[in-house]
Design a protein around this motif. Structure first.
Motif, PDB file in Angstrom:
ATOM      1  N   THR A 260       0.756  -0.985  -0.051  1.00 14.17           N
ATOM      2  CA  THR A 260      -0.131  -0.102  -0.001  1.00 14.17           C
ATOM      3  C   THR A 260       0.992   1.378  -0.042  1.00 14.17           C
ATOM      4  OG1 THR A 260      -0.074   0.133   2.447  1.00 14.17           O
ATOM      5  CG2 THR A 260      -1.762  -1.281   1.488  1.00 14.17           C
ATOM      6  N   PRO A 261       0.457   2.526  -0.363  1.00 17.86           N
ATOM      7  CA  PRO A 261       1.125   3.590  -0.196  1.00 17.86           C
ATOM      8  C   PRO A 261       1.696   4.006   0.995  1.00 17.86           C
ATOM      9  CG  PRO A 261      -0.967   3.911  -1.882  1.00 17.86           C
ATOM     10  CD  PRO A 261      -0.781   2.335  -0.974  1.00 17.86           C
ATOM     11  N   ALA A 262       1.287   3.227   2.354  1.00 13.63           N
ATOM     12  CA  ALA A 262       1.815   3.447   3.283  1.00 13.63           C
ATOM     13  C   ALA A 262       3.431   3.462   3.374  1.00 13.63           C
ATOM     14  CB  ALA A 262       1.252   2.728   4.408  1.00 13.63           C
ATOM     15  N   GLY A 267       5.427   9.845   8.260  1.00 15.89           N
ATOM     16  CA  GLY A 267       5.204  10.083   9.939  1.00 15.89           C
ATOM     17  C   GLY A 267       4.554  11.313  10.386  1.00 15.89           C
ATOM     18  N   ARG A 268       4.519  12.522   9.249  1.00 12.99           N
ATOM     19  CA  ARG A 268       4.402  13.903   9.616  1.00 12.99           C
ATOM     20  C   ARG A 268       2.781  14.199   9.708  1.00 12.99           C
ATOM     21  NH1 ARG A 268       8.599  18.151   6.991  1.00 12.99           N
ATOM     22  NH2 ARG A 268      10.792  17.164   7.906  1.00 12.99           N
ATOM     23  N   PHE A 273      -5.572  13.619   9.272  1.00 11.42           N
ATOM     24  CA  PHE A 273      -5.248  13.973   7.894  1.00 11.42           C
ATOM     25  C   PHE A 273      -5.595  12.887   6.894  1.00 11.42           C
ATOM     26  CE2 PHE A 273      -2.220  13.595   4.101  1.00 11.42           C
ATOM     27  CZ  PHE A 273      -2.130  15.032   3.696  1.00 11.42           C
ATOM     28  N   TYR A 274      -5.218  11.840   6.992  1.00  7.56           N
ATOM     29  CA  TYR A 274      -5.820  10.465   5.989  1.00  7.56           C
ATOM     30  C   TYR A 274      -7.264  10.659   6.271  1.00  7.56           C
ATOM     31  CZ  TYR A 274      -0.722   9.784   5.794  1.00  7.56           C
ATOM     32  OH  TYR A 274       0.470   9.971   5.655  1.00  7.56           O
ATOM     33  N   LYS A 275      -7.979  10.700   7.336  1.00  3.02           N
ATOM     34  CA  LYS A 275      -9.253  10.481   7.342  1.00  3.02           C
ATOM     35  C   LYS A 275      -9.870  11.353   6.482  1.00  3.02           C
ATOM     36  CE  LYS A 275     -13.246  10.580  10.630  1.00  3.02           C
ATOM     37  NZ  LYS A 275     -13.419  10.856  11.952  1.00  3.02           N
ATOM     38  N   ASN A 293       6.127  12.938   2.096  1.00  6.70           N
ATOM     39  CA  ASN A 293       6.377  11.407   2.083  1.00  6.70           C
ATOM     40  C   ASN A 293       8.048  11.301   2.135  1.00  6.70           C
ATOM     41  OD1 ASN A 293       4.002  10.287   1.719  1.00  6.70           O
ATOM     42  ND2 ASN A 293       3.909  10.681  -0.460  1.00  6.70           N
ATOM     43  N   ARG A 294       8.179  10.077   2.250  1.00  7.49           N
ATOM     44  CA  ARG A 294       9.542   9.603   2.560  1.00  7.49           C
ATOM     45  C   ARG A 294      10.167   8.589   1.380  1.00  7.49           C
ATOM     46  NH1 ARG A 294      12.171   9.482   7.459  1.00  7.49           N
ATOM     47  NH2 ARG A 294      10.238   9.579   8.527  1.00  7.49           N
TER      48      ARG A 294
END
Length: 776
Positions: A260-262, A267-268, A273-275, A293-294
């Protein structure tokens, strides 16, 4: 069903000629065709009614079985007519023997589309293909079975090769002009089985397939854009990524497929935010914004992300497509622009714009709270001197260290801003609800700042000291404007400077009232110059006999309503603002014009008119020229214009002052040193000045009759003037006893209320007539 350009148009069918083409040895008679619209009379099935057999109905050596379904002609027709593709049966020579229902439907809809559209039962199919090559009915062809790629000729050669047994099959895809210029068809030629001579020609409309292929090719190219692309299923599992995604994130396709894109999470961002993101995808089918993103190497970077839901016919999400771009550089540029807009580049402190915004917010909060805030305006004392002596680089170092010390003296919630130059502002919020408590806390902070900024500074190789002047205002009214609060602190800061610098002052309303009044007075003074509201009054100067020697011209400001503004009120402001220069020019012009008028009357021709000249006016580079031009313009004789100078002129640039006085002296100008004894006259320079007169200040004359000290000072001034061969005059003479004491001390010229107040011109001239003038 559209009519293909090759090989149909059955709307003009010709009868099949008997005996045309070789018939197979074994035949099955067909009593009726399966399509009721095509009877044997239509000749569509002549080859069957005359003993022909439908190819594929049975093997040549199979036993007769008239009642078997597969050997019945209506069954064979049913099979062919059930197919969607257009089909034609050719004998071993390429002659059309029969067509199916799909071909017949096309024929019914056809309107005649060129040579190839005239294929009929009994037609020579390969010959019609060759004829089409010269008519352009076939625009483009792709030979998928080898051979000539020259459009219709390729079809001709391919069919003959199959009929001759040289090829097992032939297939070609081509774009034709009919019935649409953009239609694509697939023609396939397959030999009949079971040893039967001839072939089946199949025509299929592949336009939709071609368009889908083209769309897929475009999509494939579009997928490989400079933006990263990511496709997931309905559960968010990654199915595919493009090369740009790999370049941005560092992850290859196989490393993220099935995840998944996770995997990119920095972690910021918290759950909210995702909800919000998923809520937008469910409701709107789309989300876009900035996200951190990382990368695979662990580096966190800013990204612009757009996610779109792909829905099916039931409006359920089946996939998600995301496009992403690395905005590290653009965000850095945006941050830099923001810093330039809101922060001072030297100290990195908030600038005036951001300060006013925060001050506006602080005022807004006051509407809901009852606390008191404070604003400090801080100006570094003598900063210009340090800049001029050690250079701007050292000055910049000082400003940076002052910024650091100010921040160290305050809470994190307080604001320190640099307005520009050596000016800083401190905003302290939420001090106290009690005014005295708020003032006490603010004073403690101010003392802390004073102590910190008084410490030595190490600036490169220089050890320096600097002190601040601090103005403070307390504010608790949310109706105030940010600029208004800032002005109040600024006013208090100037009061701190006037009080000796390196200190602090609180703003009070009286300060504001005084500043407002001064501003109004300055504006009114400019208007007075424009509207000619100034007047010259004349106070007579007499000798010991009371005869008029001349006068001192004194400026008066007469308002349109008849009231007067005191010179003590507007002259200092004019000196401060620079308006003393146009006012001084006006006085010079008016005085010369009046002297010119007096020259026409014998009673006033000998009068000397004295005017006051400020130090600022006297030091103008063009002052001598102004005086010369005025004397020439009014044709004045030498000795009638006297300039009264104050001792302040002697404080600076004494050599330049002496040179200017000598130039004016050569023009016939007389000089009187006004208010002598009250300033800082140096006897060393006094003897070098081309003076004509010393004027004893009225402060020494006022108590002359009773004060021994004043008597001694007056006697000394008169003695000094006599020794320097200078005339002497006393001002402020109001009583006869004062005059007598002055005369006894050797002073023979007087000015004061004893002889006359400052008068308008007409009244002054009447006074001169009464007093008379000394005999010539």
């Amino acid at each position: 069903m559209t009519t293909p350009p090759l090989p149909s148009d059955l709307s003009t069918m010709a009868d099949a000629s008997p005996g045309h083409g070789a018939l197979p040895r074994r035949t099955i008679l067909a009593e009726t065709p399966c399509d009721p619209d095509f009877s044997p009379r239509s000749h569509n099935c002549d080859w069957l009614s005359s003993g022909g057999v439908l190819p594929g109905a049975g093997a040549p050596d199979a036993p007769d079985a008239p009642d078997a379904p597969t050997r019945r002609p209506d069954f064979c027709w049913a099979v062919l007519d059930a197919l969607d593709d257009c089909m034609a049966v050719l004998d071993g020579n390429g002659t059309v023997l029969a067509v199916n229902a799909a071909w017949r439907r096309g024929a019914a809809a056809a309107t005649g589309c060129g040579t190839l559209a005239r294929v009929t039962v009994g037609s020579d199919f390969p010959s019609l293909c060759r004829a089409a090559a010269g008519l352009g009915d076939v625009v483009d062809a792709v030979d998928t079975g080898g051979g000539d790629d020259n459009a219709a000729l390729a079809v001709h050669d391919g069919i003959l090769a199959v009929l001759a047994g040289r090829r097992g099959s032939y297939r070609v895809e081509y774009c034709g002009d009919h019935p649409r210029p953009d239609s694509w068809w697939r023609l396939r030629v397959t030999p009949l089985g079971q040893g039967w001579p001839g072939a089946i020609v199949t025509l299929a409309d592949i336009t939709a397939g071609r368009r889908n292929e083209e769309a897929l090719r475009v999509a494939a190219v579009a997928f490989e854009t400079t933006e990263g692309m990511l496709v997931t299923d309905a559960n968010g599992v990654i199915l595919r990524v493009n090369k740009a995604f790999t370049a941005i994130t560092g992850y290859d396709s196989h490393e993220v497929a099935g995840k998944t894109p996770a995997v990119l999470s920095s972690g910021r961002h918290g759950p909210d935010f995702y909800k919000t993101m998923w809520q937008s995808l469910r409701v709107r089918g789309r989300w876009d914004g900035e996200i951190w993103n990382r990368r695979k190497n662990g580096e966190v970077y800013p990204e612009r992300l757009t996610v779109t839901a792909v829905r099916n016919a039931d409006q359920l999400a089946t996939h998600y497509v995301a496009s992403l771009s690395d905005i590290t550089l653009s965000k850095a540029a945006t941050d830099e622009i923001k810093n330039l807009a809101f922060y001072d580049p030297l100290t990195r402190l908030p600038n005036r714009r951001l300060l006013l915004e925060r001050l506006k917010q602080a005022l807004h909060v006051l509407a809901r709270s009852h606390s008191i805030n404070a604003l400090m305006f801080i100006d570094l004392d003598n900063f210009k001197t340090l800049n001029d002596t050690l250079g701007h680089n050292v000055g910049d170092l000082l400003l940076q260290q002052v910024a650091e010390r100010l921040q160290a003296c305050l809470r994190e919630c307080d604001t320190v801003a640099r307005l520009g130059g050596d000016e800083f502002v401190v905003l302290i919020e939420g001090l106290d609800i009690d005014p005295m408590g708020a003032a006490t806390k603010t004073e403690m902070v101010a003392h802390k700042i004073l102590a910190s900024l008084n410490q030595p500074y190490q600036l490169a190789h220089h050890n320096c000291r600097s002190t601040p002047s601090i103005g403070i205002t307390l504010f608790a009214d949310h109706r105030q404007q940010p600029d208004e609060v800032l002005v109040q602190a600024d006013i208090a800061m100037y009061q701190a400077k006037k009080a000796g610098r390196n200190g602090m002052r609180f703003f009070d309303q009286q300060m504001q009232d005084n500043i407002t009044a001064r501003a109004q007075l300055e504006e009114q003074m400019c208007l007075a110059l424009e509207q000619d509201q100034f007047r010259l009054y004349y106070q007579v100067q007499v000798d010991q006999h009371g005869c008029a020697l001349g006068a001192e011209a004194l400026i008066r400001w007469e308002r349109p309503d008849g009231g007067f503004v005191s010179p003590a009120q507007f002259i200092p402001l004019a000196e401060e603002t620079g308006l003393i220069l146009p006012i001084g020019d006006w006085v010079l012009e008016q005085a010369c014009a009046q002297l010119h008028a007096w020259q026409r009357d014998a009673r006033t021709r000998a009068l000397v008119l004295a005017i006051n000249v400020s130090a600022r006016q006297f030091r103008q580079h063009q002052f001598v020229d102004h005086v010369r031009n005025a004397l020439q313009r009014y044709h004045l004789p030498p000795g009638v214009l006297k300039l009264e100078l104050t001792e302040s002129i002697l404080v600076d640039n004494i050599e330049e002052t002496i040179a200017t006085m000598k130039e004016l002296k050569a023009l016939g100008i007389k000089f009187s040193l006004d208010d002598f004894g009250t300033g800082y006259s140096s006897l060393q320079y006094l003897k070098r000045l081309p003076l004509d007169q010393l004027k004893i200040d009225q402060s020494f004359v006022r108590d002359l009759a009773t004060d021994g000290s004043d008597q001694a000072i007056v006697s000394t001034i008169i003695g000094m003037a006599t020794s320097l061969h200078l005339d002497v005059i006393a001002e402020g003479v109001e009583t006869e006893l004062q005059r007598q004491r002055l005369e006894a001390a050797g002073c023979r010229h007087y000015q004061g209320y004893l002889y006359g107040r400052p008068l308008p011109l007409a009244d002054f001239e009447q006074l001169v007539t009464r007093c008379g003038v000394p005999p010539a």
